[in-house]
Design a protein around this motif. Structure first.
Motif, short mmCIF file in Angstrom:
data_model
loop_
_atom_site.label_atom_id
_atom_site.label_comp_id
_atom_site.label_asym_id
_atom_site.label_seq_id
_atom_site.Cartn_x
_atom_site.Cartn_y
_atom_site.Cartn_z
N LYS A 14 60.74 -8.54 -67.39
CA LYS A 14 61.15 -8.65 -68.80
C LYS A 14 61.34 -10.12 -69.17
O LYS A 14 60.85 -10.57 -70.21
CB LYS A 14 62.43 -7.87 -69.05
CG LYS A 14 62.94 -7.94 -70.48
CD LYS A 14 64.21 -7.13 -70.63
CE LYS A 14 64.82 -7.26 -72.00
NZ LYS A 14 64.10 -6.58 -73.04
N THR A 32 59.38 -4.88 -74.26
CA THR A 32 59.72 -6.30 -74.42
C THR A 32 58.86 -6.93 -75.50
O THR A 32 59.36 -7.70 -76.34
CB THR A 32 59.57 -7.05 -73.08
OG1 THR A 32 60.38 -6.41 -72.10
CG2 THR A 32 59.99 -8.51 -73.23
N THR A 50 58.42 -1.45 -69.58
CA THR A 50 59.18 -2.70 -69.74
C THR A 50 58.36 -3.73 -70.50
O THR A 50 58.86 -4.38 -71.42
CB THR A 50 59.59 -3.25 -68.35
OG1 THR A 50 60.46 -2.31 -67.72
CG2 THR A 50 60.29 -4.60 -68.48
N ASP A 88 57.43 2.46 -65.22
CA ASP A 88 58.58 1.65 -65.63
C ASP A 88 58.16 0.21 -65.94
O ASP A 88 58.66 -0.40 -66.88
CB ASP A 88 59.66 1.66 -64.56
CG ASP A 88 60.34 3.01 -64.43
OD1 ASP A 88 60.58 3.66 -65.47
OD2 ASP A 88 60.61 3.43 -63.29
N GLU A 89 57.23 -0.33 -65.16
CA GLU A 89 56.74 -1.68 -65.41
C GLU A 89 55.99 -1.75 -66.74
O GLU A 89 56.21 -2.65 -67.54
CB GLU A 89 55.83 -2.15 -64.27
CG GLU A 89 56.58 -2.41 -62.98
CD GLU A 89 55.68 -2.60 -61.79
OE1 GLU A 89 56.05 -3.39 -60.91
OE2 GLU A 89 54.61 -1.95 -61.71
N LEU A 137 62.38 -5.31 -62.60
CA LEU A 137 62.09 -5.07 -64.01
C LEU A 137 62.75 -6.13 -64.90
O LEU A 137 62.17 -6.54 -65.91
CB LEU A 137 62.55 -3.66 -64.41
CG LEU A 137 61.76 -2.51 -63.79
CD1 LEU A 137 62.36 -1.18 -64.19
CD2 LEU A 137 60.28 -2.58 -64.15
#
Length: 82
Positions: A23, A64, A60, A56-57, A19
């Motif tokens: 990012k 970002t 992120t 989660d990806e 991650l």
């Protein structure tokens, strides 16, 4: 809106590193405020390298973009060779 995932497992060190790499890739891609087609391909490659896209990806990437761009939307640099 807060999302509660009661069955979620804590992230492993490998997942945290992945991650962080994702990012950094998104931050670098947005230095000029837009994504190129090559940068989009690189980001897609990162998120699909394990054969799946995780929440989660996606979070992120979304967070970002928000950190770098604020309320502005990133542009898309089209290929000029056509």
């Amino acid at each position: 809106m807060e999302v509660i995932r009661p069955n979620a497992q804590p992230l492993s060190e490998e997942e945290k590193a992945h991650l962080a790499k994702l990012k950094g890739t998104v931050e670098t891609a947005l230095e000029n405020g837009q994504f190129s087609t090559a940068q989009i391909a690189q980001i897609k490659s990162l998120i699909w390298e394990d054969g799946k896209v995780t929440a989660d990806e996606l979070r992120t990437i979304r967070e970002t973009i928000k950190e770098v761009m604020g309320d502005a939307q990133p542009g898309l640099e089209w290929m000029s060779s056509y």
